[in-house]
Design an enzyme around this catalytic site. Structure first.
Site, PDB file in Angstrom:
ATOM      1  N   SER A 234       0.826  -1.279  -0.022  1.00 51.48           N
ATOM      2  CA  SER A 234       0.057   0.040  -0.090  1.00 51.48           C
ATOM      3  C   SER A 234       0.800   1.211   0.036  1.00 51.48           C
ATOM      4  O   SER A 234       1.116   1.712  -0.955  1.00 51.48           O
ATOM      5  CB  SER A 234      -1.043  -0.019   1.029  1.00 51.48           C
ATOM      6  OG  SER A 234      -1.841   1.115   1.164  1.00 51.48           O
ATOM      7  N   ARG A 235       1.408   1.770   1.190  1.00 49.26           N
ATOM      8  CA  ARG A 235       2.215   2.896   1.226  1.00 49.26           C
ATOM      9  C   ARG A 235       3.348   2.576   2.297  1.00 49.26           C
ATOM     10  O   ARG A 235       2.990   2.017   3.388  1.00 49.26           O
ATOM     11  CB  ARG A 235       1.473   4.024   1.966  1.00 49.26           C
ATOM     12  CG  ARG A 235       0.622   4.646   0.498  1.00 49.26           C
ATOM     13  CD  ARG A 235       1.547   5.283  -0.667  1.00 49.26           C
ATOM     14  NE  ARG A 235       0.943   5.953  -1.636  1.00 49.26           N
ATOM     15  CZ  ARG A 235       0.470   5.193  -2.740  1.00 49.26           C
ATOM     16  NH1 ARG A 235       0.841   4.065  -2.976  1.00 49.26           N
ATOM     17  NH2 ARG A 235      -0.176   5.696  -3.859  1.00 49.26           N
ATOM     18  N   ASP A 259       6.528  -3.679  -1.189  1.00 47.78           N
ATOM     19  CA  ASP A 259       6.390  -3.396  -2.379  1.00 47.78           C
ATOM     20  C   ASP A 259       6.721  -1.692  -2.351  1.00 47.78           C
ATOM     21  O   ASP A 259       6.778  -1.290  -3.285  1.00 47.78           O
ATOM     22  CB  ASP A 259       5.218  -3.435  -3.176  1.00 47.78           C
ATOM     23  CG  ASP A 259       5.173  -2.925  -4.716  1.00 47.78           C
ATOM     24  OD1 ASP A 259       6.414  -3.438  -5.408  1.00 47.78           O
ATOM     25  OD2 ASP A 259       4.420  -2.341  -5.119  1.00 47.78           O
ATOM     26  N   GLU A 264      10.904   5.817   0.003  1.00 46.68           N
ATOM     27  CA  GLU A 264      10.963   5.224  -1.342  1.00 46.68           C
ATOM     28  C   GLU A 264      11.477   6.229  -2.397  1.00 46.68           C
ATOM     29  O   GLU A 264      11.895   6.048  -3.357  1.00 46.68           O
ATOM     30  CB  GLU A 264       9.908   4.216  -1.648  1.00 46.68           C
ATOM     31  CG  GLU A 264       8.908   5.069  -2.033  1.00 46.68           C
ATOM     32  CD  GLU A 264       7.677   4.092  -2.585  1.00 46.68           C
ATOM     33  OE1 GLU A 264       7.331   2.975  -1.860  1.00 46.68           O
ATOM     34  OE2 GLU A 264       7.108   4.523  -3.596  1.00 46.68           O
ATOM     35  N   HIS A 296       8.060  -0.929  -6.006  1.00 45.97           N
ATOM     36  CA  HIS A 296       6.876  -0.197  -6.216  1.00 45.97           C
ATOM     37  C   HIS A 296       6.181  -0.585  -7.540  1.00 45.97           C
ATOM     38  O   HIS A 296       6.028   0.164  -8.147  1.00 45.97           O
ATOM     39  CB  HIS A 296       6.745   1.167  -5.951  1.00 45.97           C
ATOM     40  CG  HIS A 296       5.477   1.822  -5.599  1.00 45.97           C
ATOM     41  ND1 HIS A 296       5.492   2.785  -4.563  1.00 45.97           N
ATOM     42  CD2 HIS A 296       4.159   1.724  -6.192  1.00 45.97           C
ATOM     43  CE1 HIS A 296       3.887   3.150  -4.557  1.00 45.97           C
ATOM     44  NE2 HIS A 296       3.308   2.440  -5.403  1.00 45.97           N
TER      45      HIS A 296
HETATM   46  P1  NAD Z   1      -9.762   2.000  -1.587  1.00 43.37           P
HETATM   47  O1  NAD Z   1      -9.768   3.267  -1.446  1.00 43.37           O
HETATM   48  O2  NAD Z   1     -10.602   1.387  -2.522  1.00 43.37           O
HETATM   49  O3  NAD Z   1      -9.513   1.089  -0.266  1.00 43.37           O
HETATM   50  C1  NAD Z   1      -8.900   1.790   0.753  1.00 43.37           C
HETATM   51  C2  NAD Z   1      -9.635   0.753   1.857  1.00 43.37           C
HETATM   52  O4  NAD Z   1      -9.123   1.317   3.358  1.00 43.37           O
HETATM   53  C3  NAD Z   1     -11.008   1.885   2.175  1.00 43.37           C
HETATM   54  O5  NAD Z   1     -12.236   0.541   2.417  1.00 43.37           O
HETATM   55  C4  NAD Z   1     -11.090   2.491   3.570  1.00 43.37           C
HETATM   56  O6  NAD Z   1     -12.214   2.325   4.107  1.00 43.37           O
HETATM   57  C5  NAD Z   1     -10.101   1.704   4.153  1.00 43.37           C
HETATM   58  N1  NAD Z   1      -9.336   2.487   5.337  1.00 43.37           N
HETATM   59  C6  NAD Z   1      -9.348   3.696   5.278  1.00 43.37           C
HETATM   60  N2  NAD Z   1      -8.810   4.468   6.544  1.00 43.37           N
HETATM   61  C7  NAD Z   1      -8.671   3.116   7.170  1.00 43.37           C
HETATM   62  C8  NAD Z   1      -8.090   2.922   8.511  1.00 43.37           C
HETATM   63  N3  NAD Z   1      -7.804   3.755   9.568  1.00 43.37           N
HETATM   64  N4  NAD Z   1      -8.143   1.499   8.900  1.00 43.37           N
HETATM   65  C9  NAD Z   1      -8.454   0.483   8.267  1.00 43.37           C
HETATM   66  N5  NAD Z   1      -9.241   0.552   7.020  1.00 43.37           N
HETATM   67  C10 NAD Z   1      -8.977   2.081   6.455  1.00 43.37           C
HETATM   68  O7  NAD Z   1      -8.274   1.872  -2.009  1.00 43.37           O
HETATM   69  P2  NAD Z   1      -7.684   0.850  -2.870  1.00 43.37           P
HETATM   70  O8  NAD Z   1      -7.489   0.909  -4.395  1.00 43.37           O
HETATM   71  O9  NAD Z   1      -7.816  -0.596  -2.419  1.00 43.37           O
HETATM   72  O10 NAD Z   1      -5.977   1.058  -2.898  1.00 43.37           O
HETATM   73  C11 NAD Z   1      -5.374   0.757  -1.280  1.00 43.37           C
HETATM   74  C12 NAD Z   1      -3.936   1.265  -1.386  1.00 43.37           C
HETATM   75  O11 NAD Z   1      -3.206   0.531  -2.077  1.00 43.37           O
HETATM   76  C13 NAD Z   1      -4.082   2.768  -1.740  1.00 43.37           C
HETATM   77  O12 NAD Z   1      -4.326   3.649  -0.886  1.00 43.37           O
HETATM   78  C14 NAD Z   1      -2.681   2.838  -2.241  1.00 43.37           C
HETATM   79  O13 NAD Z   1      -1.773   3.377  -1.294  1.00 43.37           O
HETATM   80  C15 NAD Z   1      -2.109   1.538  -2.389  1.00 43.37           C
HETATM   81  N6  NAD Z   1      -1.505   1.283  -4.046  1.00 43.37           N
HETATM   82  C16 NAD Z   1      -0.560   0.805  -4.173  1.00 43.37           C
HETATM   83  C17 NAD Z   1      -0.152   0.208  -5.466  1.00 43.37           C
HETATM   84  C18 NAD Z   1       1.186  -0.308  -5.859  1.00 43.37           C
HETATM   85  O14 NAD Z   1       1.582  -0.340  -6.905  1.00 43.37           O
HETATM   86  N7  NAD Z   1       1.802  -0.817  -4.820  1.00 43.37           N
HETATM   87  C19 NAD Z   1      -0.947   0.567  -6.557  1.00 43.37           C
HETATM   88  C20 NAD Z   1      -2.394   1.137  -6.140  1.00 43.37           C
HETATM   89  C21 NAD Z   1      -2.475   1.263  -4.879  1.00 43.37           C
END
Ligand code: NAD
Length: 338
Positions: A234-235, A259, A264, A296
């Site tokens: 995620s991050r 990842d 980073e 990433h």
């Molecule tokens: P999304 O917005 O669909 O889902 C995020 C979920 O996290 C939501 O359901 C939200 O309610 C929940 N959330 C927010 N705050 C929270 C907390 N304090 N505790 C628990 N849950 C919480 O986002 P997504 O499309 O599923 O993406 C998730 C993350 O993946 C993104 O935020 C991004 O940082 C990361 N990402 C990484 C890559 C990569 O290449 N590595 C690519 C895309 C996205």
């Protein structure tokens, strides 16, 4: 519209140029990332297009506004690198690509988990040296294990569903908004601390917010079961790297697949193979045999790059036409809730 596209690699140029045949924007591809020192390159461009590690803070936004930029188009889902309040104050719209291919990231997450848990990279290194001994390569079945998924949005839901229905794991989840469809599939929502106490594997899929920064810290690791496996696609800043290293050294943490990494921005997306990398924490992470790091790339599939390019260019076209921005990041709606 004239668009300054920052931080571009060959694959960005390829997919954006191909998709732009249907839009006709005037795309200016730039190699440097957007940061205070490069913001002036956007002067005269109505839009900038940026990625996860570009710096879009108040100072950069002020420089962009002074140069006539009215739109920041993120070619990614996360927007933690943008000062949304400053953008709103300066009249700059911010758009993102909320869902380009959650499958790309979810599938890579499972790949990382299997790779680190079954020691696949170590096995491959051995085989390349004609070392076919299996000592030290014992893994664990995923079937029957308890996995905690933190954040069950688009990506987390796919991961949770695959682990539950595909691998037969006991899946615990934590989210601000439980998903009834996942509950119906047998995923159990529990408070975050309960998840950390019970899970053998934790996979992070929530966005980076003040609430989730260093979600995995020394206190969280202390709560966890011995041998915890952590996967983060995620991050980076969801994990306190110093605490992670201590957890690995004490053997409380059994394996880690990342990842994303807290610092980073200074490393990823560049070829540093001829450089001295001075990030001691990152170098320390690489010394552990039970740590797997990728730079990433979870998003990096053909399908995702096509979708990112198409959605980004459509948002720019909508902004140019003065139409409603379907993928606008609204500070007022998002910041307080998350
Ligand atoms: P999304 O917005 O669909 O889902 C995020 C979920 O996290 C939501 O359901 C939200 O309610 C929940 N959330 C927010 N705050 C929270 C907390 N304090 N505790 C628990 N849950 C919480 O986002 P997504 O499309 O599923 O993406 C998730 C993350 O993946 C993104 O935020 C991004 O940082 C990361 N990402 C990484 C890559 C990569 O290449 N590595 C690519 C895309 C996205």
């Amino acid at each position: 519209m004239r668009v300054a596209v920052f931080n571009t690699k060959a694959y960005d140029r390829r997919f954006l140029s191909e998709a732009n045949a249907g839009f006709g924007h005037d795309l200016h591809f730039l190699e440097p990332r957007l940061e205070p020192a490069t913001a002036a390159l956007a002067a005269g461009h109505g839009a900038v297009c940026v990625f996860v590690n570009d710096i879009v803070d108040a100072g950069v936004l002020e420089a962009l506004a002074a140069g006539g930029t009215r739109l920041v188009a993120l070619r990614c889902a996360g927007f933690n690198n943008v000062d949304l309040a400053a953008a709103a104050r300066l009249g700059i719209d911010v758009v993102r690509v909320p869902a380009y291919s959650p499958h790309a990231v979810a599938e890579f997450t499972l790949g990382l988990l299997l790779a680190v848990d079954r020691k696949i990279p170590r096995a491959w290194t051995r085989v390349r040296e004609n070392n076919f001994a299996l000592d030290g390569l014992i893994g664990r079945n995923l079937h029957g294990r308890t996995v905690g998924v933190i954040g069950t949005g688009k990506i987390g839901a796919l991961v949770a569903r695959s682990l539950r229905l595909g691998f037969g794991c006991d899946v615990l989840a934590s989210d601000l908004y439980p998903d009834p469809a996942l509950e119906a599939a047998g995923v159990r929502y529990v408070p975050r601390d309960a998840l950390l106490r019970e899970a053998e594997i934790v996979s992070l899929h929530c966005p980076l917010t003040p609430d989730t920064r260093h979600l995995i810290d020394a206190a969280a690791i202390a709560l966890a079961r011995d041998g915890l496996v952590i996967v983060n696609t995620s991050r980076g800043a969801l994990i306190d790297t110093a605490a992670l290293i201590e957890g690995l050294k004490s053997r409380k943490i059994g394996a880690v697949a990342l990842d994303v990494y807290e610092q980073e921005a200074d490393l990823f997306f560049k070829d540093l193979s001829n450089e001295i990398v001075s990030d001691d924490q990152f170098q320390r992470l690489l010394t552990f045999p039970n740590v797997l790091v990728t730079g990433h790339q979870a998003f990096l599939t053909e399908e995702a790059l096509c979708a990112i390019a198409g959605t980004t260019l459509q948002s720019i076209a909508d902004a140019e036409a003065g139409s409603a921005l379907a993928n606008r990041v609204d500070a007022a709606k998002i910041a307080p809730a998350r």
